[in-house]
Structure formats: C-alpha cells, structure tokens
Write a protein that holds these residues in place. Structure first.
Motif, PDB file in Angstrom:
ATOM      1  N   LYS A  40       6.198   8.672  -1.723  1.00 39.63           N
ATOM      2  CA  LYS A  40       4.893   9.225  -2.114  1.00 39.63           C
ATOM      3  C   LYS A  40       4.254   8.454  -3.274  1.00 39.63           C
ATOM      4  CE  LYS A  40       6.061  13.825  -0.507  1.00 39.63           C
ATOM      5  NZ  LYS A  40       6.540  15.160  -0.875  1.00 39.63           N
ATOM      6  N   ASP A  41       5.020   7.599  -3.926  1.00 37.09           N
ATOM      7  CA  ASP A  41       4.493   6.846  -5.070  1.00 37.09           C
ATOM      8  C   ASP A  41       3.795   5.549  -4.658  1.00 37.09           C
ATOM      9  OD1 ASP A  41       5.356   8.758  -6.752  1.00 37.09           O
ATOM     10  OD2 ASP A  41       7.183   7.708  -7.355  1.00 37.09           O
ATOM     11  N   ALA A  85       0.601   3.622  -2.346  1.00 36.93           N
ATOM     12  CA  ALA A  85      -0.674   3.805  -1.646  1.00 36.93           C
ATOM     13  C   ALA A  85      -0.715   2.813  -0.497  1.00 36.93           C
ATOM     14  CB  ALA A  85      -1.838   3.554  -2.604  1.00 36.93           C
ATOM     15  N   ALA A  86      -1.206   3.242   0.632  1.00 37.56           N
ATOM     16  CA  ALA A  86      -1.209   2.370   1.810  1.00 37.56           C
ATOM     17  C   ALA A  86      -2.587   2.362   2.451  1.00 37.56           C
ATOM     18  CB  ALA A  86      -0.178   2.843   2.819  1.00 37.56           C
ATOM     19  N   ARG A  87      -3.024   1.194   2.862  1.00 39.47           N
ATOM     20  CA  ARG A  87      -4.299   1.067   3.586  1.00 39.47           C
ATOM     21  C   ARG A  87      -4.135  -0.013   4.649  1.00 39.47           C
ATOM     22  NH1 ARG A  87      -8.991   3.133   0.678  1.00 39.47           N
ATOM     23  NH2 ARG A  87     -10.304   1.999   2.149  1.00 39.47           N
ATOM     24  N   ILE A 139       0.478  -2.226   1.216  1.00 46.88           N
ATOM     25  CA  ILE A 139       1.150  -1.162   0.467  1.00 46.88           C
ATOM     26  C   ILE A 139       1.152  -1.539  -1.006  1.00 46.88           C
ATOM     27  CG2 ILE A 139       3.281   0.161   0.190  1.00 46.88           C
ATOM     28  CD1 ILE A 139       2.456   0.466   2.996  1.00 46.88           C
ATOM     29  N   MET A 140       0.727  -0.613  -1.838  1.00 48.89           N
ATOM     30  CA  MET A 140       0.769  -0.876  -3.280  1.00 48.89           C
ATOM     31  C   MET A 140       1.762   0.070  -3.921  1.00 48.89           C
ATOM     32  SD  MET A 140      -1.965  -1.744  -5.922  1.00 48.89           S
ATOM     33  CE  MET A 140      -1.147  -3.022  -6.777  1.00 48.89           C
ATOM     34  N   GLY A 167       3.135   2.181  -6.732  1.00 45.55           N
ATOM     35  CA  GLY A 167       2.661   2.794  -7.963  1.00 45.55           C
ATOM     36  C   GLY A 167       3.613   2.569  -9.115  1.00 45.55           C
ATOM     37  N   SER A 174       2.996  -1.676  -9.494  1.00 46.32           N
ATOM     38  CA  SER A 174       1.726  -2.275  -9.064  1.00 46.32           C
ATOM     39  C   SER A 174       1.898  -3.496  -8.174  1.00 46.32           C
ATOM     40  CB  SER A 174       0.855  -2.652 -10.272  1.00 46.32           C
ATOM     41  OG  SER A 174       0.640  -1.541 -11.082  1.00 46.32           O
ATOM     42  N   LEU A 192       1.959  -5.513  -4.762  1.00 48.38           N
ATOM     43  CA  LEU A 192       1.244  -5.361  -3.496  1.00 48.38           C
ATOM     44  C   LEU A 192       2.059  -6.013  -2.382  1.00 48.38           C
ATOM     45  CD1 LEU A 192      -1.475  -4.333  -2.383  1.00 48.38           C
ATOM     46  CD2 LEU A 192      -2.418  -6.585  -2.854  1.00 48.38           C
TER      47      LEU A 192
END
Lengths: 98, 271
Positions: A10-11, A13-15, A23-24, A26, A29, A31
């Motif tokens: 959950k930590d 971020a994905a786009r 995927i970044m 958290g 930081s 990438l």
C-alpha cells in the motif's frame, strides 16, 4: 515448495502510462517500470490468489510460456519486487491486502 | 523594557501568499529587498510564518546552508532542519515557526519547502527548470545542471517574459496547468516576472549539434520530470501525490525532448 501469496504494497503508487506500468515507492521515492509479465503479476496480486494460480491463469493464458519455467521466473520476480517494497510476499493469504 | 513590535511581510508566489512575522526591522528590509514585486501587503495569506531571528551561535550544528536538508513529519508536525535554520509547521500547513539568522537563504529554502508541501496536495509542482512566457503561453525547460536552462532563458526573444531560470512553479487549474513567475533565480540572478500563463509544453533540455524537437514516451516523460521535481519530504502519502501530479501533467501537457545549439534560432521551433 509451499504456496506463495502476493499482495501489492500500500506504500506505493502505481500508474499505467502508454502501456507501461510505473510504480513509485513511497518508502524511498524510487521509480520502477514493470514489463508486461511483471505488470500482469502486479495486477493480479490480491493477497489471496496463490502465485502458482496467477501464473497458470494469467501468464500462461496471456503469454506463450512453459508453466514450470514461468513459475520459476515469477518466483524470482516477486522476490525482487518484495526486496524493493513493491510487493508483500507470504506463505499464507494476506488478508488485509485490499 | 519595551517589547519589540512585530511586523508582517506577505510574500506571494504562485498566487499563494505567505505571511512572515518578525520583530526584526533588519529582516523586514532583507525580505522586501529579496522578494521585491512578490511582496504583496494586501494579499490574504494562506500560511503564516513566525520568524525568530537568532545568532548563528544559538542554532545547533554548523551554520552551513549547504548542509543536508531534513524534512520529516513527526509527532503531528513537519520539522524542517538545515544548518542555518530550524522550522516546525503545523500538520494542516497553515502556520509555522522558524528560527534562523538574519539572512535570506533560510527563509528562501523554507518557502520552497512550504510551497512544495502545499502544492503536493493540490496537484501542483515545483520543478527544477526554467520557464518562459511567449504569446500568452508558458514553456517549461527542464534539465540537469548544465543542460541549458539559463542559456535558453538568455536566448529568449525580446517579446518573451522570463518566469524563472531556476525553479518553475506550476499549479493545476481547470483542465490544464498554469505556470507562475517566481523569485527563485539561478545564474541569471534576477527575479522572474510576477505573471502567470497556461503551460503549453514541457521541454527536456539537451544541448547538441542541431536544433530539434523529438517526442518521447509518456513513461520516459514521467521519469524525466520526476528527476526534476523539487520534493523534500520522504512521506509516503505526499510522494504518491507528487507521482500522481507528474503523471497527470504528462498526460495533460505535451512533453518533448528539445535538443538545441546554443543560439536564438531554437525559439523559432518553440513558439
């Protein structure tokens, strides 16, 4: 070999951009870019579907790969993603994954 | 003993006014000189900074602006530390206190951090880049040190307006992004004009043997822009916001690779 369950951390971020899953972390930081196989595993990582089922149900269905080879590659891949904090890996279902 | 009278200076960058309260007349002069047209006494502040001016000896650690910056969220507040200042910000990012010497460098760094934190929650970004307005449209030029941010700013035609040659300020507005002028300058050592314009394109700078503009993939654009984003806090939630903002930016505004020979003809390609 025991059953492996995987869940998205959950930590992170994905786009998905231009067909590429990014995927970044958290945590630091960093990438990451996932290839098609890793993206399929990432998207299927619900915490309750065994990795072996993901491989047969997703990877072998979508890509022309030998199941045994695909499972071995997938296990290496998830180990790497776990190391980077992208996936959680467990021998039991990960119930708080969703 | 007569208590010193507090004075307020409101510095408005990116349509985001920050009030600085100090009892030091000397520091008021420093702020007014440093921020010039960005001082706006009539703006309604969104953040208030109380400044305590101290001697360098009373700050812990060496007074070294180059000392590693630390930005962390602990015990319900943001803590900002560098060799030349110590600041604490409320969790809702409306109020903060800073202890620093009577020099502009510390408050300058604190401003950048406060803006970056607030912008992160609003889909905006501070980007290590130059930005210029021409014909009512803003163009942003990102790149590592030496890539040509200041050079391309210098080469801009006379009808162009410099927003910054060092740190670009962009905010999401409607379906697009707006670029604002900033007082954060690089080698040009001059304020950007205090104007705003819709962001038309982001160029990733590279100097080369010819002038050309090349497309790049969205993924490569995200990677490149992320490298130029100013973000100081290792906070999972905010890192996610910044990543989302960069992805949105890349999907909203054209991002291109700009190779240029250092002469003014490049502006014929840009716009």
């Amino acid at each position: 070999m025991s059953t492996i369950y995987i869940a998205r951390n959950k930590d992170v971020a994905a786009r998905k951009l231009g067909g590429e899953m990014m995927i970044m972390s958290g945590r630091d930081s960093t990438l990451f870019s996932l290839n098609q196989t890793a993206t399929a595993i990432w998207q299927a990582a619900d915490g309750v579907t065994p990795l072996a089922d993901i491989v047969t149900g997703k990877l072998c269905a979508e890509f022309d790969v030998d199941p045994a080879v695909a499972l071995r590659d997938a296990e290496e891949l998830v180990a790497g993603l776990e190391e980077h904090g992208i996936l959680k890996v467990s021998n039991a279902p990960i119930v708080d994954a969703q | 003993m007569i208590a010193a009278t507090a004075q307020d200076v409101v510095v408005e960058i990116g349509s985001m006014p920050i009030l600085v309260r100090t009892t030091s007349p000397e520091f008021v002069e420093i702020l007014e000189k440093r921020y010039g047209v960005y001082v706006n006494p009539t703006a309604k502040p969104v953040f208030k900074f109380e400044v305590e001016i101290v001697s360098s000896a009373s700050l812990s650690g060496a007074i070294d602006p180059d000392e590693d910056l630390s930005v962390r969220f602990e015990q319900g507040r943001w803590v900002l530390e560098r060799g030349d200042f110590h600041a604490e910000l409320d969790s809702d990012l409306r109020h903060g206190r800073i202890r620093q010497t009577a020099a502009p460098y510390a408050i300058d760094a604190a401003f950048r951090i406060v803006h970056s934190l607030i912008l992160a929650k609003q889909g905006g970004l501070l980007v290590h880049s130059a930005s210029v307005v021409r014909n009512g449209r803003a163009f942003l030029f990102a790149g590592v040190s030496g890539a040509g941010k200041t050079t391309i700013s210098r080469l801009a035609p006379a009808d162009a307006t410099l927003l910054t040659d060092e740190i670009s300020y962009i905010r999401r507005e409607g379906d697009g992004y707006i670029a604002f002028g900033t007082p954060f300058s690089g080698e040009l050592a001059q304020h950007g004009d205090k104007v705003r314009a819709p962001l038309a394109a982001v160029y990733l700078l590279r100097q080369g043997p010819e002038n050309r503009i090349d497309p790049i993939s969205e993924a490569d654009a995200v990677r490149a822009v992320m490298e130029s984003v100013l973000f100081f806090a290792h906070d999972t939630e905010l890192v996610g916001h910044v990543f989302d903002s960069v992805c949105n930016l890349v999907q909203t505004v054209p991002v291109r690779r700009l190779t240029f020979v250092p002469d003014s003809r490049i502006w014929e390609l840009i716009g």
